[in-house]
Scaffold this motif. Structure first.
Motif, short mmCIF file in Angstrom:
data_model
loop_
_atom_site.label_atom_id
_atom_site.label_comp_id
_atom_site.label_asym_id
_atom_site.label_seq_id
_atom_site.Cartn_x
_atom_site.Cartn_y
_atom_site.Cartn_z
N GLY A 117 0.83 -1.20 0.00
CA GLY A 117 0.00 0.00 0.00
C GLY A 117 0.86 1.25 0.00
O GLY A 117 2.01 1.23 0.45
N TYR A 118 0.29 2.35 -0.49
CA TYR A 118 1.01 3.63 -0.48
C TYR A 118 1.45 3.99 0.94
O TYR A 118 2.59 4.38 1.18
N GLY A 119 0.54 3.84 1.92
CA GLY A 119 0.85 4.16 3.31
C GLY A 119 1.91 3.25 3.89
O GLY A 119 2.79 3.68 4.65
N ASP A 120 1.85 1.95 3.54
CA ASP A 120 2.85 1.00 4.03
C ASP A 120 4.23 1.40 3.52
O ASP A 120 5.22 1.34 4.25
N LEU A 121 4.31 1.78 2.25
CA LEU A 121 5.59 2.18 1.68
C LEU A 121 6.10 3.46 2.36
O LEU A 121 7.30 3.59 2.65
N ALA A 122 5.19 4.38 2.65
CA ALA A 122 5.58 5.61 3.36
C ALA A 122 6.16 5.26 4.73
O ALA A 122 7.20 5.82 5.13
N ARG A 123 5.52 4.33 5.46
CA ARG A 123 6.04 3.90 6.77
C ARG A 123 7.43 3.27 6.62
O ARG A 123 8.30 3.48 7.45
N ARG A 124 7.62 2.48 5.58
CA ARG A 124 8.91 1.80 5.39
C ARG A 124 10.07 2.78 5.24
O ARG A 124 11.20 2.45 5.55
N VAL A 125 9.79 3.98 4.72
CA VAL A 125 10.87 4.97 4.57
C VAL A 125 10.83 6.00 5.70
O VAL A 125 11.45 7.06 5.60
N GLY A 126 10.09 5.68 6.79
CA GLY A 126 10.09 6.54 7.96
C GLY A 126 9.24 7.78 7.85
O GLY A 126 9.44 8.74 8.60
N GLN A 127 8.28 7.80 6.92
CA GLN A 127 7.40 8.96 6.74
C GLN A 127 5.95 8.48 6.75
O GLN A 127 5.28 8.51 5.72
N PRO A 128 5.43 8.04 7.91
CA PRO A 128 4.13 7.39 7.94
C PRO A 128 2.96 8.23 7.42
O PRO A 128 1.97 7.67 6.97
N GLY A 129 3.08 9.54 7.43
CA GLY A 129 1.98 10.38 6.95
C GLY A 129 2.09 10.74 5.47
O GLY A 129 1.33 11.57 4.98
N ALA A 130 3.02 10.12 4.76
CA ALA A 130 3.35 10.58 3.41
C ALA A 130 2.80 9.69 2.29
O ALA A 130 3.38 9.61 1.22
N ALA A 131 1.64 9.05 2.52
CA ALA A 131 1.08 8.17 1.48
C ALA A 131 0.87 8.92 0.16
O ALA A 131 1.16 8.39 -0.91
N GLN A 132 0.37 10.16 0.24
CA GLN A 132 0.14 10.93 -0.98
C GLN A 132 1.46 11.24 -1.69
O GLN A 132 1.56 11.16 -2.91
N ALA A 133 2.48 11.57 -0.92
CA ALA A 133 3.80 11.83 -1.50
C ALA A 133 4.37 10.58 -2.15
O ALA A 133 5.07 10.66 -3.17
N VAL A 134 4.07 9.41 -1.58
CA VAL A 134 4.49 8.16 -2.21
C VAL A 134 3.82 8.02 -3.58
O VAL A 134 4.46 7.62 -4.55
N GLY A 135 2.55 8.40 -3.67
CA GLY A 135 1.86 8.38 -4.96
C GLY A 135 2.55 9.28 -5.98
O GLY A 135 2.71 8.91 -7.14
N VAL A 136 2.98 10.45 -5.53
CA VAL A 136 3.72 11.37 -6.42
C VAL A 136 5.03 10.72 -6.86
O VAL A 136 5.41 10.78 -8.03
N ALA A 137 5.72 10.06 -5.92
CA ALA A 137 6.98 9.38 -6.26
C ALA A 137 6.74 8.31 -7.31
O ALA A 137 7.53 8.15 -8.25
N MET A 138 5.63 7.56 -7.17
CA MET A 138 5.33 6.51 -8.16
C MET A 138 5.12 7.14 -9.53
O MET A 138 5.59 6.63 -10.54
N GLY A 139 4.42 8.27 -9.56
CA GLY A 139 4.15 8.95 -10.83
C GLY A 139 5.39 9.52 -11.49
O GLY A 139 5.40 9.76 -12.69
N SER A 140 6.45 9.74 -10.70
CA SER A 140 7.67 10.30 -11.27
C SER A 140 8.74 9.23 -11.51
O SER A 140 9.87 9.56 -11.84
N ASN A 141 8.37 7.97 -11.35
CA ASN A 141 9.32 6.86 -11.49
C ASN A 141 9.88 6.81 -12.92
O ASN A 141 9.15 6.54 -13.86
N PRO A 142 11.20 7.03 -13.09
CA PRO A 142 11.77 6.98 -14.44
C PRO A 142 12.06 5.54 -14.90
O PRO A 142 12.43 5.33 -16.05
#
Length: 184
Positions: A117-142
């Motif tokens: 999940g987006y939230g799970d991935l955010a927690r894995r990188v130490g940013q538990p509130g950053a699920a939306q930012a994880v979505g942005v990261a996925m969208g910018s994946n080169p």
């Protein structure tokens, strides 16, 4: 003079046909730097122009270049179901900061046939509130497919978004056995 200024080829590219349509693969000496979905001529041309402006050199079509030949071979094996994990050197120069951190965690920590999940991935990188930012990261994946942003889904079971289109995401997840094969 650095090696780039000595006329050595810096970026090589090729378009390969796959079950999800043509993919543009581009590599530097460091490794695979870009994977672009739906690489029809206009999409390919825009992607090459972006690479030219970001990396400061003219990309050269060369599917036989060693750093591309191995990538092409691994993509063919992946789409035929024979390869479950890419083992390619990656050039992360098109992405930095939080987005790079999230994508590296995704590449290292979410294997073939699994989803996160987006939230799970955010927690894995130490940013538990950053699920939306994880979505942005996925969208910018080169490096989609190799860095498997298609494996990131919504916590409520929804498929989530995908830069390559939802049909492409469904096909990739079906290939990996996460979803049933589409009926048509």
């Amino acid at each position: 003079m650095n090696s780039h200024e000595q006329g050595e080829q810096q970026v090589v590219w090729a378009v390969v046909g796959t079950d999800i349509g043509p993919l543009l693969l581009a590599a530097t000496r460091e490794g695979l730097v870009n994977v672009v979905f739906h690489a029809t001529d206009p999409v390919r041309d825009r992607a090459l122009e972006r690479l030219r402006s970001r990396l400061g050199t003219d990309p050269v079509e060369d599917p036989g270049a060693p750093q591309l030949a191995e990538a092409i071979s691994q993509f063919e094996a992946y789409f035929s179901g024979r390869l479950h994990g890419f083992e390619l050197p990656l050039d992360w120069s098109l992405i930095s900061g939080f987005n790079r951190q999230v994508l590296r965690e995704l590449a290292a920590g979410v294997p073939y046939g699994a989803v996160v999940g987006y939230g799970d991935l955010a927690r894995r990188v130490g940013q538990p509130g950053a699920a939306q930012a994880v979505g942005v990261a996925m969208g910018s994946n080169p490096l989609p497919v190799v860095v498997p942003c298609h494996r990131v889904v919504e916590s409520d079971g929804g498929i989530g978004g995908f830069g390559g289109g939802l049909e492409t995401k469904r096909k990739l997840l079906a290939l990996e056995g996460v979803l049933p094969e589409p009926l048509f």
